[in-house]
Design an enzyme around this catalytic site. Structure first.
Site, mmCIF file in Angstrom:
data_model
loop_
_atom_site.group_PDB
_atom_site.id
_atom_site.type_symbol
_atom_site.label_atom_id
_atom_site.label_comp_id
_atom_site.label_asym_id
_atom_site.label_seq_id
_atom_site.Cartn_x
_atom_site.Cartn_y
_atom_site.Cartn_z
ATOM 1 N N GLU A 426 3.043 -2.267 -0.567
ATOM 2 C CA GLU A 426 1.861 -1.399 -0.699
ATOM 3 C C GLU A 426 2.230 -0.002 -1.178
ATOM 4 O O GLU A 426 1.708 1.000 -0.702
ATOM 5 C CB GLU A 426 1.077 -1.322 0.628
ATOM 6 N N GLY A 427 3.152 0.055 -2.131
ATOM 7 C CA GLY A 427 3.653 1.324 -2.627
ATOM 8 C C GLY A 427 4.932 1.680 -1.904
ATOM 9 O O GLY A 427 4.909 1.977 -0.699
#
Length: 749
Positions: A426-427
């Site tokens: 998620e990043g």
């Protein structure tokens, strides 16, 4: 004058240029308490008024019932070894509604709050592959996107089947060339009309790292849509869209696995000329091109849920294990927890577990109350996953050999192995810190930056004048606040509370003024180069992040009724947070690359900064009472580790450790009598068993007390043992045809 200034700024590109994808990210979500720190004068009274709730009874009952049952039926060691979730676990999760926590009740789901979902994810995060079955269906993906953007027909068709577990979803976003830079995806869908005149999309894509892909039967594919004949009326390239593709669709390849460092189903998704109806776009054909906006909006609050839940579970697990183990394990005839080296580690574990949990409750409650704070969510994602990793390592340091040897009795090994997953997805945290938190926050949460950018883009001179005058006034005021609050060490800032924590509000008010002033300097003097100055923006991100954690720690202390025994824990966490802010400021001063101002900050500025610090970190004197919080059974220990599933005492690993800890704590008064008698010369034996026999003979302890001591010592010896494997079991992979690495090499040959 302002018209000329506007033109000069645009021509010189003094402020960052915003692309369409960046604009979607910036405009997603809402400004919340993060904006208070950018103001330089946070309104702590209103921030304290934000909810800090407990779970509703129905959601607590789910945690106490089905989640506990799930824990009792899952053998995490076996799943780690086999990498397969048993059929009865799948069936139990379907029957109990684990796949529909996020889905509203009218569509067959639970309709659980954000705070409740995070609590379930925290409690199941230690279940390995089973935990991923809870997370993926209840976070960003088919259900969440359909709930927010789907047509009513799509909701009726898909949501009940997702809630029941008939559909197992996965979300196809990441590609070999598109990870954290998800906007650069290469997946493509071309719009065309088939022979019957129906508008369809031909998809080609190659996705990787997709959790649940090998076991999924419903894929949400993010792809750029091209419409060369403008059949949808949105131009030749409408943009990124999210398209639902069913398992079995010709050209869709599912089933292969990656091999994550911790066991959970993850693999690639390949699509070769996959044809679906345009109605498969989430939201229907009218929503084509809206995919990037949809993803950014959902991530605005979503980053605060699943990954922080896992990171905080690791923090609590470290506390739950390291504190008791430090009292069970002895060296030099004393518990290792009484030695200052281990004590310092244990104090950090206790205080940071308390602080990280405070942020989870506060931000998730904010999301439940309608906020979608992208910056606060990103802060939680980065720091809770990293702190979970660090505290597990600290716990392993305390447990030493017991943490190194794998097997059913290793308590922290699984969390250590799996920690990089949360840090990466998620990043990746490196980019979350250097690009998202401050990069997005400086524009989105600053009181005047976004207004100024919009006025520049629109050539709106009146709006530009208003924004610039407001910005200049704010800059001057924060410069004055920084000076005055620095001279008074924060006492010129009014605390919303009285008592021992009041000074921390004052210091945060002082820190916020300096942060806001430095932010303006960076925007004025570094400007558009901030995008490339990841080290500088990362330090700004650290200063912002730890202001948030310090405040949520204070909020928890207030919400829980100012528990007196928690005050040392709170003070430790706050001194640590302020030290991180201080270090961030020193890094900014030392590396501020601008003429004149940079020199002033690097030399006289840094000297003054170090002479007048926010904090030098927690005092050594705090370590003992803080470590004690998780070394003694009781309500304080329970508060710090609350939310974890605790095993029965007859279970391996944590179960037998907690049993030994309890018995040793019960035996401590009797042991104290024996030690006192030895010091007074009443007992001459020194070997423990002989000393106990002599104490019993001389009436120093009763027979019942002697039995308690013997039981405690037996439990201690059992708890410090590690797993031993016979030769045939140790070499089982070779006997079954090769280990995983060898098999992978053969498959790729």
């Amino acid at each position: 004058m302002f018209a000329k200034l506007l033109k000069t700024i645009k021509d010189a590109r003094l402020l960052p240029q915003i692309s369409d994808t960046e604009r979607a990210a910036l405009e997603a979500g809402t400004v919340w308490v993060d904006g208070e720190f950018f103001s330089g004068n946070p309104d702590f009274t209103s921030m304290l008024a934000e909810a800090y709730p407990k779970l509703p009874p129905e959601e607590q009952a789910f945690l106490d019932g089905p989640v506990e049952e799930l824990w009792r039926m899952v053998d995490t060691w076996k799943i780690q070894e086999t990498r397969e979730v048993p059929a009865d676990v799948w069936e139990f999760m379907r029957d109990k509604g684990f796949f529909g926590l996020i889905i509203p009740k009218e569509y067959g789901g639970f309709g659980m709050s954000t705070l409740g979902r995070a609590a379930v994810m925290m409690k199941t995060s230690g279940l390995g592959a089973v935990g991923s079955l809870v997370v993926i269906p209840n976070t960003l993906g088919a259900a969440e996107l359909l709930m927010e953007y789907g047509t009513e027909a799509q909701k009726t068709e898909y949501l009940p089947r997702l809630a029941s577990g008939e559909y197992v979803p996965c979300f196809g976003l990441t590609e070999p060339t598109a990870g954290s830079d998800a906007a650069s995806i290469k997946a493509e869908g071309v719009v065309f009309k088939d022979d019957d005149g129906e508008v369809k999309i031909r998809l080609n894509f190659a996705k990787r790292y997709i959790t649940l892909a090998p076991v999924a039967n419903l894929v949400s594919v993010a792809a750029g849509i091209a419409d060369p004949d403008n059949l949808l009326g949105k131009g030749e390239y409408p943009g990124i869209s999210v398209v639902l593709v069913h398992k079995g669709t010709p050209g869709l390849e599912l089933g292969d696995h990656h091999l994550p460092i911790s066991a959970f189903d993850n693999g690639p998704i390949i699509g070769k000329d996959v044809v679906v109806s345009a109605e498969n776009v989430i939201g229907g054909p009218g929503n084509v091109g809206e995919g990037w906006r949809m993803l950014m909006e959902q991530l605005s609050g979503g980053r605060a849920v699943s990954l922080p839940a896992g990171g905080i579970a690791s923090c609590k697990l470290a506390a739950a294990a390291a504190g008791p183990y430090s009292m069970v394990r002895q060296q030099f005839n004393i518990p290792i927890g009484y030695m200052e080296g281990p004590e310092a580690k244990i104090a950090k574990i206790a205080a940071m577990a308390y602080a990280m949990e405070s942020s989870r409750v506060y931000v998730c409650a904010g999301v439940d109350n309608g906020h979608q704070p992208p910056v606060a969510s990103a802060i939680l994602k980065q720091h809770t996953t990293e702190m979970g990793q660090r505290l597990v390592i600290d716990g392993l340091d305390v447990m030493a050999g017991a943490g190194v040897m794998q097997g059913p009795n290793n308590i922290l090994g699984g969390a250590y192995i799996g920690a990089p997953v949360g840090v990466t997805v998620e990043g990746a945290n490196i980019l979350t810190r250097t690009l998202i938190i401050f990069g997005q926050g400086a524009v989105r949460c600053h009181p005047y930056a976004l207004k100024t950018l919009r006025s520049l883009e629109d050539d709106d001179v009146p709006a530009f004048k208003s924004a610039v005058l407001g910005w200049m006034g704010s800059f001057a005021m924060n410069g004055l606040r920084t000076l005055v609050r620095g001279l008074t060490r924060g006492w010129s800032f009014r605390s919303p509370v009285k008592g021992p924590t009041a000074r921390y509000y004052r210091k945060l008010g002082w820190a916020s003024a300096r942060f806001a002033f430095l932010t303006d300097l960076a925007l004025f003097l570094v400007g558009a180069k901030l995008k490339q100055k990841g080290k500088l923006s990362g330090r700004f991100a650290d200063a912002l992040s730890w202001q948030l954690f310090a405040f949520t720690t204070l909020r928890r202390f207030e919400a829980e009724g100012r528990q007196a025994e928690d005050l040392p824990v709170v003070q430790w966490a706050l001194e640590y947070s302020l030290k991180q802010i201080q270090d961030a400021f020193e890094g900014i001063y030392a590396n501020f690359d601008a003429p004149v101002v940079g020199w002033l900050l690097r030399y006289p500025g840094r000297l003054l900064l170090r002479a007048n610090t926010l904090s030098t970190g927690p005092s050594d004197k705090l370590d003992r009472p803080v470590a004690n919080a998780i070394q003694v059974p009781g309500a304080q220990y329970d508060r710090i580790v609350d939310g974890l599933a605790m095993p029965d005492e007859n279970q391996p690993g944590m179960g037998r450790l907690l049993k030994a800890w309890r018995l040793i704590s019960e035996a401590r008064p009797a042991q104290g009598k024996i030690m006192k008698a030895i010091k007074q010369g009443e007992i001459t034996a020194r070997e423990p068993a002989a000393a106990l026999a002599e104490a019993l003979e001389k009436g120093v302890v009763t027979a019942a007390e002697a039995d308690t001591i013997r039981s405690a010592e037996a439990a201690r010896m059992e708890a410090i043992q590690v797993d031993v494997f016979p030769k045939d079991e140790y070499y089982r992979n070779r006997q079954s045809g090769g280990d995983a690495v060898t098999m992978a090499r053969a498959a790729n040959a």
